[in-house]
Motif scaffolding. Structure first.
Motif, PDB file in Angstrom:
ATOM      1  N   ARG A 139      15.520  46.907  61.044  1.00 13.26           N
ATOM      2  CA  ARG A 139      15.454  45.561  61.611  1.00 13.26           C
ATOM      3  C   ARG A 139      16.746  45.212  62.346  1.00 13.26           C
ATOM      4  N   GLU A 140      17.872  45.595  61.772  1.00 10.08           N
ATOM      5  CA  GLU A 140      19.152  45.368  62.446  1.00 10.08           C
ATOM      6  C   GLU A 140      19.207  46.115  63.770  1.00 10.08           C
ATOM      7  N   ASP A 141      18.644  47.328  63.781  1.00 14.46           N
ATOM      8  CA  ASP A 141      18.625  48.121  65.017  1.00 14.46           C
ATOM      9  C   ASP A 141      17.801  47.424  66.102  1.00 14.46           C
ATOM     10  N   VAL A 142      16.668  46.842  65.700  1.00  9.08           N
ATOM     11  CA  VAL A 142      15.821  46.145  66.667  1.00  9.08           C
ATOM     12  C   VAL A 142      16.567  44.952  67.263  1.00  9.08           C
ATOM     13  N   VAL A 143      17.195  44.148  66.420  1.00 12.98           N
ATOM     14  CA  VAL A 143      17.928  42.975  66.898  1.00 12.98           C
ATOM     15  C   VAL A 143      19.075  43.405  67.814  1.00 12.98           C
ATOM     16  N   ALA A 144      19.797  44.469  67.440  1.00 10.25           N
ATOM     17  CA  ALA A 144      20.898  44.959  68.268  1.00 10.25           C
ATOM     18  C   ALA A 144      20.386  45.456  69.623  1.00 10.25           C
ATOM     19  N   TYR A 145      19.255  46.151  69.605  1.00 12.49           N
ATOM     20  CA  TYR A 145      18.649  46.677  70.830  1.00 12.49           C
ATOM     21  C   TYR A 145      18.346  45.530  71.797  1.00 12.49           C
ATOM     22  N   LEU A 146      17.794  44.448  71.250  1.00 13.39           N
ATOM     23  CA  LEU A 146      17.471  43.293  72.089  1.00 13.39           C
ATOM     24  C   LEU A 146      18.723  42.571  72.556  1.00 13.39           C
ATOM     25  N   ARG A 147      19.703  42.430  71.683  1.00 19.53           N
ATOM     26  CA  ARG A 147      20.957  41.769  72.064  1.00 19.53           C
ATOM     27  C   ARG A 147      21.654  42.513  73.195  1.00 19.53           C
ATOM     28  N   GLN A 148      21.569  43.832  73.191  1.00 16.92           N
ATOM     29  CA  GLN A 148      22.225  44.649  74.209  1.00 16.92           C
ATOM     30  C   GLN A 148      21.484  44.624  75.545  1.00 16.92           C
ATOM     31  N   GLY A 149      20.346  43.963  75.583  1.00 17.40           N
ATOM     32  CA  GLY A 149      19.592  43.863  76.828  1.00 17.40           C
ATOM     33  C   GLY A 149      18.827  45.111  77.185  1.00 17.40           C
ATOM     34  N   ARG A 150      18.621  45.995  76.220  1.00 16.98           N
ATOM     35  CA  ARG A 150      17.890  47.236  76.517  1.00 16.98           C
ATOM     36  C   ARG A 150      16.393  46.979  76.622  1.00 16.98           C
ATOM     37  N   ALA A 151      15.942  45.849  76.106  1.00 16.58           N
ATOM     38  CA  ALA A 151      14.588  45.353  76.329  1.00 16.58           C
ATOM     39  C   ALA A 151      14.700  43.852  76.561  1.00 16.58           C
ATOM     40  N   ASP A 152      13.791  43.315  77.359  1.00 16.02           N
ATOM     41  CA  ASP A 152      13.887  41.907  77.728  1.00 16.02           C
ATOM     42  C   ASP A 152      13.376  40.975  76.631  1.00 16.02           C
ATOM     43  N   GLY A 153      12.560  41.482  75.757  1.00 14.98           N
ATOM     44  CA  GLY A 153      12.012  40.677  74.678  1.00 14.98           C
ATOM     45  C   GLY A 153      11.205  41.565  73.760  1.00 14.98           C
ATOM     46  N   ALA A 154      10.620  40.966  72.719  1.00 12.35           N
ATOM     47  CA  ALA A 154       9.909  41.748  71.710  1.00 12.35           C
ATOM     48  C   ALA A 154       8.522  41.184  71.452  1.00 12.35           C
ATOM     49  N   LEU A 155       7.572  42.096  71.304  1.00  8.57           N
ATOM     50  CA  LEU A 155       6.241  41.801  70.798  1.00  8.57           C
ATOM     51  C   LEU A 155       6.209  42.339  69.374  1.00  8.57           C
ATOM     52  N   VAL A 156       6.033  41.475  68.405  1.00  9.19           N
ATOM     53  CA  VAL A 156       6.195  41.866  67.002  1.00  9.19           C
ATOM     54  C   VAL A 156       4.860  41.814  66.270  1.00  9.19           C
ATOM     55  N   VAL A 157       4.507  42.940  65.657  1.00  9.34           N
ATOM     56  CA  VAL A 157       3.328  43.013  64.801  1.00  9.34           C
ATOM     57  C   VAL A 157       3.828  43.238  63.383  1.00  9.34           C
ATOM     58  N   SER A 158       3.725  42.220  62.546  1.00  8.06           N
ATOM     59  CA  SER A 158       4.196  42.319  61.167  1.00  8.06           C
ATOM     60  C   SER A 158       3.065  42.776  60.261  1.00  8.06           C
ATOM     61  N   THR A 159       3.387  43.627  59.294  1.00  6.71           N
ATOM     62  CA  THR A 159       2.389  44.142  58.358  1.00  6.71           C
ATOM     63  C   THR A 159       2.573  43.584  56.956  1.00  6.71           C
ATOM     64  N   HIS A 160       3.503  42.664  56.777  1.00  6.96           N
ATOM     65  CA  HIS A 160       3.803  42.154  55.445  1.00  6.96           C
ATOM     66  C   HIS A 160       4.240  40.699  55.560  1.00  6.96           C
ATOM     67  N   ALA A 161       3.757  39.874  54.626  1.00  8.19           N
ATOM     68  CA  ALA A 161       4.077  38.450  54.683  1.00  8.19           C
ATOM     69  C   ALA A 161       5.562  38.173  54.517  1.00  8.19           C
TER      70      ALA A 161
END
Length: 362
Positions: A139-161
């Motif tokens: 999860r930290e990697d995903v947030v860092a990836y987005l912060r660095q601008g390597r993707a413009d945004g995220a589409l998130v599919v959660s499997t757990h409440a």
């Protein structure tokens, strides 16, 4: 280099400008998605791009727009934390990661999400980056990836409440849209299905067939969709004079559907109808019923949920509640791109309506 030579080689902005009858600057604004360009001019530029075969230089465009032209498609779950498991974080991540990704790829639901996202992004010159977030490090990697601008945004599919990723993304002020209503309120847009209404359709169909000893295989009750489908089914049955419904919890897998059906037959051998909260569990239930010499739908009618490939693989083909996953995924993507173009726009939700698809199992 002359204009003729340029036209004979790779098409340029100048070629598009000549074909569209506008300036190079106007073409650049349209190609780079700058707002407030007259729609008629935009259409003329798009036609010229198609005619000339011009392809924007992605690196140069990124410098102008500060966009990566990539979207992170994140499949996320709560995961098992190393502190609780008594293992090192690397060992836990490796073990959990392999089982998590195997589960994801085994479920036709996720393939349908990917199809909807890709089909929406491809004509717009964008692509998804598939990421898994099954542990705190991931999860930290995903947030860092987005912060660095390597993707413009995220589409998130959660499997757990209990998945903390939506809240982490919201707290970081990053652009995201969720597939399914989050269990805990977060200021992030989402798409979802009217799950309770879908379960109502299943209950009414079984009752309409004359079934009176009906049981259900629920989804995991720590997942909002599992809770909602069970609630809708039980409520509809109660409204029709059936206050008690045998329930066995499944995990949205074929194996859990088989185990649940074995238990239901052992405890309620006279049942004549089953609602399984997804098609994979319904498929497993049909297998077990056949093994026990019960015909479907002659002895036991079975209704699934999703209208996935598993519904057609079942014998007989499943009657099921359709969830338009591809359309929902496309809408999720549209909401995210709209968010990127209007960062100050309001958080919103889009709820899709289910539909009963009648086939041979009920």
């Amino acid at each position: 280099m002359t204009d003729d030579l340029r036209s004979a080689g790779t098409p340029t902005l100048e070629d598009v400008a000549r074909a569209a009858g506008v300036s190079r600057a106007t073409v650049s604004r349209v190609v780079n998605g700058v707002r407030n360009v007259d729609p008629v001019i935009q259409e003329a530029v798009r036609r010229a791009v198609s005619v000339t075969g011009y392809t924007p230089n992605r690196a140069a465009r990124s410098l102008v727009t500060r966009r990566a032209d990539a979207i992170a498609l994140v499949v996320s779950g709560a995961g098992v934390e190393p502190e609780a498991a008594g293992e090192s974080e690397d060992t836990t991540a490796s073990r959990d990661g392999s089982s998590f990704t195997a589960q994801v790829f085994a479920d036709p639901f996720f393939g349908r999400v990917v199809t909807g996202v890709v089909n929406y992004l491809r004509p717009r010159g964008m692509h998804p980056v598939l990421m898994f977030a099954e542990s705190s490090r991931a999860r930290e990697d995903v947030v860092a990836y987005l912060r660095q601008g390597r993707a413009d945004g995220a589409l998130v599919v959660s499997t757990h409440a209990e998945d903390p990723l939506p809240a982490l993304i919201a707290e970081a002020g990053l652009a995201a849209v969720l597939f399914a209503r989050p269990a805990r309120p977060v200021p992030v847009s989402y798409v979802d299905l009217a799950h309770q209404d879908g379960a109502r359709l299943a209950a009414e169909h079984l009752l309409g067939r004359g079934c009176r000893r009906i049981a259900t295989i629920s989804g995991p009750l720590d997942v909002p969709a599992g809770q909602a489908r069970l609630t809708g089914f039980r409520d509809t049955m109660a409204r029709h004079g059936h206050p008690y419904i045998p329930i066995v919890e499944g995990q949205f897998t074929q194996e859990s559907g088989e185990a649940a059906m074995e238990r239901l037959l052992a405890e309620h051998p006279d049942l004549d109808g089953v609602f399984a909260a997804n098609d994979l569990m319904a498929l497993g239930a049909c297998h077990v019923l056949r093994e026990h010499g019960r015909s479907v739908p002659g002895d036991v009618a079975v209704v699934g949920f999703d209208d996935s490939s598993a519904a057609l693989a079942c014998r007989p083909p499943l009657t099921t509640v359709r969830q338009p996953v591809e359309g929902m995924a496309a809408e999720m993507t549209r909401l995210l791109l709209d968010r990127l173009s209007r960062p100050d726009g309001p958080v919103t939700s889009v709820i899709f309506e289910p539909e009963l698809v009648v086939r041979g199992s009920a």
